[in-house]
Design an enzyme around this catalytic site. Structure first.
Site, PDB file in Angstrom:
ATOM      1  N   CYS A 190       0.807  -1.218   0.000  1.00 26.40           N
ATOM      2  CA  CYS A 190       0.000   0.000   0.000  1.00 26.40           C
ATOM      3  C   CYS A 190       0.847   1.278   0.000  1.00 26.40           C
ATOM      4  CB  CYS A 190      -0.954   0.053   1.174  1.00 26.40           C
ATOM      5  SG  CYS A 190      -2.208  -1.205   1.133  1.00 26.40           S
ATOM      6  N   ARG A 197       6.648  -0.740  -4.136  1.00 32.76           N
ATOM      7  CA  ARG A 197       6.231  -1.367  -2.886  1.00 32.76           C
ATOM      8  C   ARG A 197       5.331  -2.575  -3.113  1.00 32.76           C
ATOM      9  NH1 ARG A 197       6.739   2.326   1.519  1.00 32.76           N
ATOM     10  NH2 ARG A 197       4.956   1.464   2.605  1.00 32.76           N
ATOM     11  N   TRP A 221      -2.483  -2.991  -1.828  1.00 34.37           N
ATOM     12  CA  TRP A 221      -2.060  -4.385  -1.841  1.00 34.37           C
ATOM     13  C   TRP A 221      -3.108  -5.122  -1.018  1.00 34.37           C
ATOM     14  CZ3 TRP A 221      -0.494  -8.335   1.479  1.00 34.37           C
ATOM     15  CH2 TRP A 221       0.259  -9.362   0.908  1.00 34.37           C
ATOM     16  N   ASN A 244      -3.410   2.609   4.789  1.00 30.44           N
ATOM     17  CA  ASN A 244      -2.431   1.521   4.727  1.00 30.44           C
ATOM     18  C   ASN A 244      -2.414   0.886   6.104  1.00 30.44           C
ATOM     19  OD1 ASN A 244      -0.219  -0.110   4.488  1.00 30.44           O
ATOM     20  ND2 ASN A 244       1.280   1.542   4.258  1.00 30.44           N
ATOM     21  N   GLY A 245      -2.538  -0.445   6.172  1.00 28.36           N
ATOM     22  CA  GLY A 245      -2.557  -1.113   7.473  1.00 28.36           C
ATOM     23  C   GLY A 245      -3.806  -1.963   7.594  1.00 28.36           C
ATOM     24  N   GLU A 276      19.248 -17.864  -0.040  1.00 27.92           N
ATOM     25  CA  GLU A 276      19.002 -16.569  -0.672  1.00 27.92           C
ATOM     26  C   GLU A 276      18.916 -16.720  -2.198  1.00 27.92           C
ATOM     27  OE1 GLU A 276      17.918 -13.857   0.188  1.00 27.92           O
ATOM     28  OE2 GLU A 276      18.563 -12.424  -1.336  1.00 27.92           O
ATOM     29  N   LYS A 323      15.612 -15.695  -4.338  1.00 25.00           N
ATOM     30  CA  LYS A 323      15.649 -14.742  -5.463  1.00 25.00           C
ATOM     31  C   LYS A 323      14.945 -15.329  -6.674  1.00 25.00           C
ATOM     32  CE  LYS A 323      16.366 -12.071  -3.870  1.00 25.00           C
ATOM     33  NZ  LYS A 323      16.422 -11.440  -2.677  1.00 25.00           N
ATOM     34  N   GLU A 379      11.109 -15.639  -6.178  1.00 19.17           N
ATOM     35  CA  GLU A 379      10.468 -14.316  -6.105  1.00 19.17           C
ATOM     36  C   GLU A 379      10.192 -13.719  -7.486  1.00 19.17           C
ATOM     37  OE1 GLU A 379      11.850 -11.784  -2.220  1.00 19.17           O
ATOM     38  OE2 GLU A 379      13.416 -12.247  -3.671  1.00 19.17           O
ATOM     39  N   HIS A 431      18.449 -36.361   2.837  1.00 21.60           N
ATOM     40  CA  HIS A 431      17.289 -36.602   3.704  1.00 21.60           C
ATOM     41  C   HIS A 431      15.987 -36.135   3.059  1.00 21.60           C
ATOM     42  CE1 HIS A 431      19.961 -37.841   6.859  1.00 21.60           C
ATOM     43  NE2 HIS A 431      20.646 -36.721   6.731  1.00 21.60           N
ATOM     44  N   LYS A 475       7.398  -4.748  -1.403  1.00 21.14           N
ATOM     45  CA  LYS A 475       8.746  -4.407  -0.956  1.00 21.14           C
ATOM     46  C   LYS A 475       8.764  -4.161   0.544  1.00 21.14           C
ATOM     47  CE  LYS A 475      13.028  -3.238  -1.623  1.00 21.14           C
ATOM     48  NZ  LYS A 475      13.892  -4.421  -1.801  1.00 21.14           N
TER      49      LYS A 475
HETATM   50  C1  G6P Z   1       9.563  -8.446   1.711  1.00 17.90           C
HETATM   51  C2  G6P Z   1      10.537  -8.071   0.619  1.00 17.90           C
HETATM   52  C3  G6P Z   1      11.853  -8.800   0.832  1.00 17.90           C
HETATM   53  C4  G6P Z   1      12.399  -8.499   2.206  1.00 17.90           C
HETATM   54  C5  G6P Z   1      11.374  -8.809   3.297  1.00 17.90           C
HETATM   55  C6  G6P Z   1      11.818  -8.243   4.634  1.00 17.90           C
HETATM   56  O1  G6P Z   1       9.201  -9.773   1.592  1.00 17.90           O
HETATM   57  O2  G6P Z   1       9.995  -8.406  -0.655  1.00 17.90           O
HETATM   58  O3  G6P Z   1      12.786  -8.393  -0.149  1.00 17.90           O
HETATM   59  O4  G6P Z   1      13.544  -9.243   2.420  1.00 17.90           O
HETATM   60  O5  G6P Z   1      10.120  -8.193   3.002  1.00 17.90           O
HETATM   61  O6  G6P Z   1      11.844  -6.861   4.518  1.00 17.90           O
HETATM   62  P1  G6P Z   1      12.761  -5.884   5.352  1.00 17.90           P
HETATM   63  O7  G6P Z   1      12.444  -4.534   4.782  1.00 17.90           O
HETATM   64  O8  G6P Z   1      12.336  -6.024   6.778  1.00 17.90           O
HETATM   65  O9  G6P Z   1      14.164  -6.286   5.142  1.00 17.90           O
END
Ligand code: G6P
Length: 612
Positions: A2, A27, A73, A99-100, A485, A489, A492, A508, A607
């Protein structure tokens, strides 16, 4: 998640609002809308992107110098035209963007329905604006008072901005748990969820605090009160942000730009902190809590997503170097457990945005139990940066791509500095070894630069595997979080199912998945466990899996076995994540591009995750 934009002043509001929404697109959202005040409140909104909203508005009247806009969102109610914000009040006199989440919206809604109100959307936000209108009607108060009274009745999180047909010279805004920034111009104000829509107009901003309600009138000073009606003096800060940081700078996507910014962002994160001549690391944020940090019995790292992966690297670093036991927790789990915490515990909260709702709530919980909270945040002025006792910023600069890249390596850099500093103050590292590591850290940006250049074969690998259904990422030790990670990636941004595993755990479970269609990425740079990783590679090969290996320059053994090899420069084991992550970021980027995915704004993701 949002995005909120608002404007009041002498300029035309619409272009400012639309540009602001575009700045906040990163975002993550699924619908957009604006409300413009011109004798009455005109709300235009639709499902889809900001460009769809512009098409929808077309030639409709937009002449107005005061307005609010929103990217939604979806939480309560599917993404559609009706649930999009802004929401009108029942008689269309007011409009809100929110937002919230209003947690007790259902009971308030029931009460309002009993009183004859008819709702259009499924959202909690519409309930709030109906409540505000109801209070205005019953208590004969102005908008500001009605908002303040209403907020005393709601449970949950909000950043809201409201316009009113009957008070056309003002906006009312408030926040709790969700971010809201007010840009202070000359006789005009700009509102937004973060500073990115504001920076092109003014550098002067006020970050609202939790439970602040602001009365915003053009040509008049800002008035801020708490929801409990206490006067507050708004604190105007100067932004350090620069507009170029918010542009793509010739790159096709923000994510690619941010991948290539890593030599700089890593250097910026240790600049001024790493002192080779004096053989020390100085971090301003650690000074006040030096004693506590040094004597910590335990470190608990809390974070979400990519930041949680950085936390895992941190676990290896703190245990390895400073010999302090570490637990790494998902903030969302930690906050709903009944964690055992004491005053001797140090909690490190890691967050790029500094707004992640679960991390913020976990911080409050840890604080209530007496722990000292240290923040590792990227966004200055963010909620988490302000909620922690002390902290160190990662100087990665604004990260716009939803998939985190440079923020991760900056977080790992800062955690490395912290672990080294603690190791030195606790006497768990020799002077020589300390010097060796910081000397290497100092030249890591050059090695990242080299890695960015030498990983050109990533495109070829991406072409070969762009259509597969699954990927497996394996690594050990410091490379285990790198594997996690890498897998994150890929899923995502390319929507390919990918899993990261500790290499030895493969037998396992994941080994059952391996056949000739399964690519397996090995991060095979480890010194201590190299032979063991080689054995794991053999196991995959025996089952005809396709092997993509990240190896250290000059490696011969893994090269013989792997189908594809990416070399990274030799470095200290503990610094390998800073290099090995780079080709994995590039691999997921190129696969996503080849699959035609929206790299910077992947579906369903946000984001800044400001709801739990
Ligand atoms: C969302 C973002 C990620 C991020 C995560 C934690 O899922 O898409 O890229 O790692 O939030 O966010 P932060 O801002 O707390 O690192």
């Amino acid at each position: 998640m949002c995005g909120i934009v608002g404007y009041i002043g002498d300029k035309q509001a619409y272009p400012i609002l639309i540009n602001g929404l575009k700045r906040l697109e990163y975002r993550g959202y699924d619908s957009a809308g604006v409300a413009l005040l011109n004798g009455k409140v005109d709300v235009y909104k639709c499902k889809g992107k900001v460009a769809d909203l512009e098409d929808f508005i077309g030639k409709k009247p937009i002449d107005s110098k005061i307005g609010i806009a929103h990217t939604r969102w979806a939480t309560h109610g599917e993404p559609n035209n009706v649930n999009a914000h802004p929401h009108y009040s029942q008689n269309n006199d007011l409009a809100i963007i929110h937002n919230g989440i209003i947690e007790n919206y259902a009971s308030i809604k029931k009460e309002l329905i009993n009183r004859g109100y008819v709702f259009e959307s499924d959202t909690d936000s519409e309930v709030l604006i109906y409540l505000i209108e109801d209070i205005q009607k019953n208590e004969q108060v102005n908008l500001f008072e009605a908002v303040r009274i209403a907020l005393n009745q709601v449970i949950g999180a909000y950043a809201i901005v409201i316009v009113s047909k009957h008070e056309p010279n003002l906006l009312v805004a408030a926040r709790k748990g969700s971010p809201l920034v007010i840009g202070v111009g000359k006789g005009e104000y700009f509102l937004a969820s973060d500073a990115s829509p504001i920076i092109e107009y003014t550098k002067h901003v006020v970050y609202l605090e939790d439970e602040d309600v602001a009365l915003i009138k053009k040509d008049e000073p800002l008035v801020v009160k708490t929801v409990k009606n206490k006067d507050k003096t708004p604190y105007v800060q100067e932004l350090e942000l620069n507009i170029n940081q918010l542009e793509k700078g010739g790159f096709e996507h923000f994510m690619l730009k941010e991948i290539y910014e890593q030599p700089k962002s890593i250097r910026d994160s240790f600049r001024g902190r790493l002192n080779l001549e004096q053989n020390l690391i100085s971090m301003g944020g650690m000074i006040e809590y030096e004693h506590k940090l040094k004597n910590a019995k335990r470190i608990i790292i809390i974070a979400c997503g990519t930041s949680w992966h950085a936390g895992l690297v941190g676990e290896y670093l703190f245990e390895d170097l400073a010999r302090i036991p570490v637990e790494v927790e998902y903030a969302s789990e930690f906050r709903y457990r009944n964690p055992v915490l004491s005053e001797d515990d140090i909690v490190i909260a890691i967050s790029q945005s500094g707004e992640t709702a679960d991390t913020l709530a976990a911080i409050e919980l840890a604080k209530s139990k007496g722990a000292t909270i240290f923040g590792v945040c990227n966004v200055v002025g963010s909620s988490i940066a302000r909620a922690t006792h002390a902290g160190a910023f990662t100087h990665a600069g604004p990260e716009i791509g939803v998939a985190s890249t440079k923020a991760f390596t900056a977080q790992v850099t800062v955690l490395t500095l912290m672990a080294l500093h603690l190791a030195q103050s606790r006497g768990t590292i020799s002077t020589t070894r300390f010097h060796e590591i910081i000397t290497e850290l100092n030249i890591i940006p050059e090695k990242v630069e080299k890695t960015l250049k030498t990983s050109s074969q990533v495109k070829e690998i991406a072409e070969r595997f762009k259509d597969v259904a699954n990927f497996l990422y394996l690594g050990r030790g410091y490379n285990f979080p790198v594997a996690l990670e890498g897998a994150l990636k890929l899923k995502e941004i390319s929507y390919i199912h990918a899993e990261g595993y500790p290499a030895a755990e493969m037998k396992h479970g994941p080994i059952a998945l391996i056949d000739e269609d399964m690519p397996v990425v090995f991060i095979a740079t480890n010194r201590g466990t190299y032979e063991k990783v080689v054995s794991n590679i053999m196991e995959v090969k025996a089952r005809k899996g396709k092997i993509i290996a990240i190896v250290t320059e000059g490696d011969t053994e893994v090269k013989e076995l792997a189908d594809y090899v990416i070399e990274i420069p030799e470095t200290e084991e503990m610094l390998v994540p800073l290099l090995a992550t780079i080709p994995l970021q590039k691999l997921s980027y190129h696969i996503a591009v080849k699959r035609g995915c929206n790299v910077d704004q992947p579906r369903n993701l946000a984001k800044s995750v400001t709801v739990e």
